[in-house]
Design an enzyme around this catalytic site. Structure first.
Site, PDB file in Angstrom:
ATOM      1  CG  ASP A 140      -1.916   1.152   1.218  1.00 18.40           C
ATOM      2  OD1 ASP A 140      -2.297   1.615   0.126  1.00 18.40           O
ATOM      3  OD2 ASP A 140      -2.277   1.631   2.316  1.00 18.40           O
ATOM      4  CE1 TYR A 141       6.553   1.498   1.478  1.00 18.40           C
ATOM      5  CE2 TYR A 141       6.089  -0.594   0.390  1.00 18.40           C
ATOM      6  CZ  TYR A 141       6.728   0.130   1.381  1.00 18.40           C
ATOM      7  OH  TYR A 141       7.537  -0.521   2.278  1.00 18.40           O
ATOM      8  CD  GLU A 142      -2.088   5.434   0.069  1.00 15.86           C
ATOM      9  OE1 GLU A 142      -2.271   6.655   0.280  1.00 15.86           O
ATOM     10  OE2 GLU A 142      -2.861   4.547   0.472  1.00 15.86           O
ATOM     11  CG  HIS A 143       3.032   9.618  -0.485  1.00 11.63           C
ATOM     12  ND1 HIS A 143       2.320  10.600  -1.123  1.00 11.63           N
ATOM     13  CD2 HIS A 143       2.293   9.247   0.597  1.00 11.63           C
ATOM     14  CE1 HIS A 143       1.201  10.835  -0.463  1.00 11.63           C
ATOM     15  NE2 HIS A 143       1.157  10.019   0.582  1.00 11.63           N
ATOM     16  CD  GLN A 202      -6.192   2.944  -1.547  1.00  9.83           C
ATOM     17  OE1 GLN A 202      -6.582   3.990  -1.019  1.00  9.83           O
ATOM     18  NE2 GLN A 202      -4.913   2.577  -1.525  1.00  9.83           N
TER      19      GLN A 202
END
Length: 234
Positions: free
Chosen positions: A77-80, A139
């Protein structure tokens, strides 16, 4: 986490000790999620110094945590990002591959959303390592609040095409943040997906908000899915 050494292990340990694995139902699998939006007051960045060192550290740290607490899988769930898509793909792909080959995990999922940078990284991962990824916890609740059933169906088809051949899960949030809500037709959309044999499971965010409602919508999801599919609550 710094270069994939999980310095949050004390926090993880405290949480897992309050939710021991021996209380798991036989049909429940528990995954450890990596990344997320933030750490403290700042963004949580994926920023490895090198592929080899990141993978080595991650395999060591995660194997210890997963085996100590009897977990079953990992969710990415890495988002940056402060790395290019190819580096992300190699790090995560090799991590999942190694953990599976070592018998440490039985499944792995990824949790992208519709953002250009995020999609660029996850689609690079999918292109090279989609064969080791079991679920795409997309998501859909990151889309605008007030999403309609028809819009949701279009979004679902688009992401199923992007992650071609993958088990893309339908998703909603219980914090009212966005996407197609249960009140506005989420389960109607799921019924259509099921009739089209495209309902591979349901992903729910978040357990903290659901608890105050008695996990009402998780129970409704279980009823819809019966025993043939998966429900993920984070």
């Amino acid at each position: 986490m710094v270069n994939s050494t999980f310095f949050g292990m004390r926090t993880i340990s405290a949480h897992l000790k309050s939710h021991p694995s021996n209380l798991k139902h036989s049909n429940v699998k528990v995954a450890l999620s990596l990344g997320g939006d933030s750490v403290g007051s700042g963004s949580a960045y994926f920023n490895p110094s090198s592929v080899d060192s990141w993978v080595s550290n991650a395999v060591s740290s995660l194997t210890h945590i997963i085996e100590q607490y009897g977990l079953d899988g990992i969710d990415i769930d890495y988002e940056h990002f402060k790395s290019d898509p190819e580096t992300f793909a190699e790090c995560i792909g090799k991590l999942i591959t190694t953990l599976k080959q070592n018998g440490v995990i039985s499944f792995a999922s990824i949790a992208p959303f519709d953002d250009d940078q995020v999609q660029g990284h996850y689609l690079a991962l999918w292109k090279s390592y989609g064969h080791v990824i079991d679920y795409v916890n997309f998501q859909f609740y990151a889309y605008d609040q007030g999403t309609t059933v028809s819009q949701f169906m279009n979004y679902f088809q688009t992401q199923s095409s992007n992650y071609n051949g993958g088990k893309v899960l339908a998703s909603f949030s219980t914090d009212g943040s966005g996407g197609l809500s249960p009140e506005n037709g989420f389960f109607t959309a799921c019924g259509t997906l099921r009739s089209q044999q495209q309902l591979h499971g349901i992903f729910v965010w978040s357990a903290d908000d659901s608890m105050s409602k008695g996990f009402r919508y998780e129970k409704q999801s279980q009823t819809l899915l019966a025993s043939n599919h998966s429900i993920f609550t984070f």
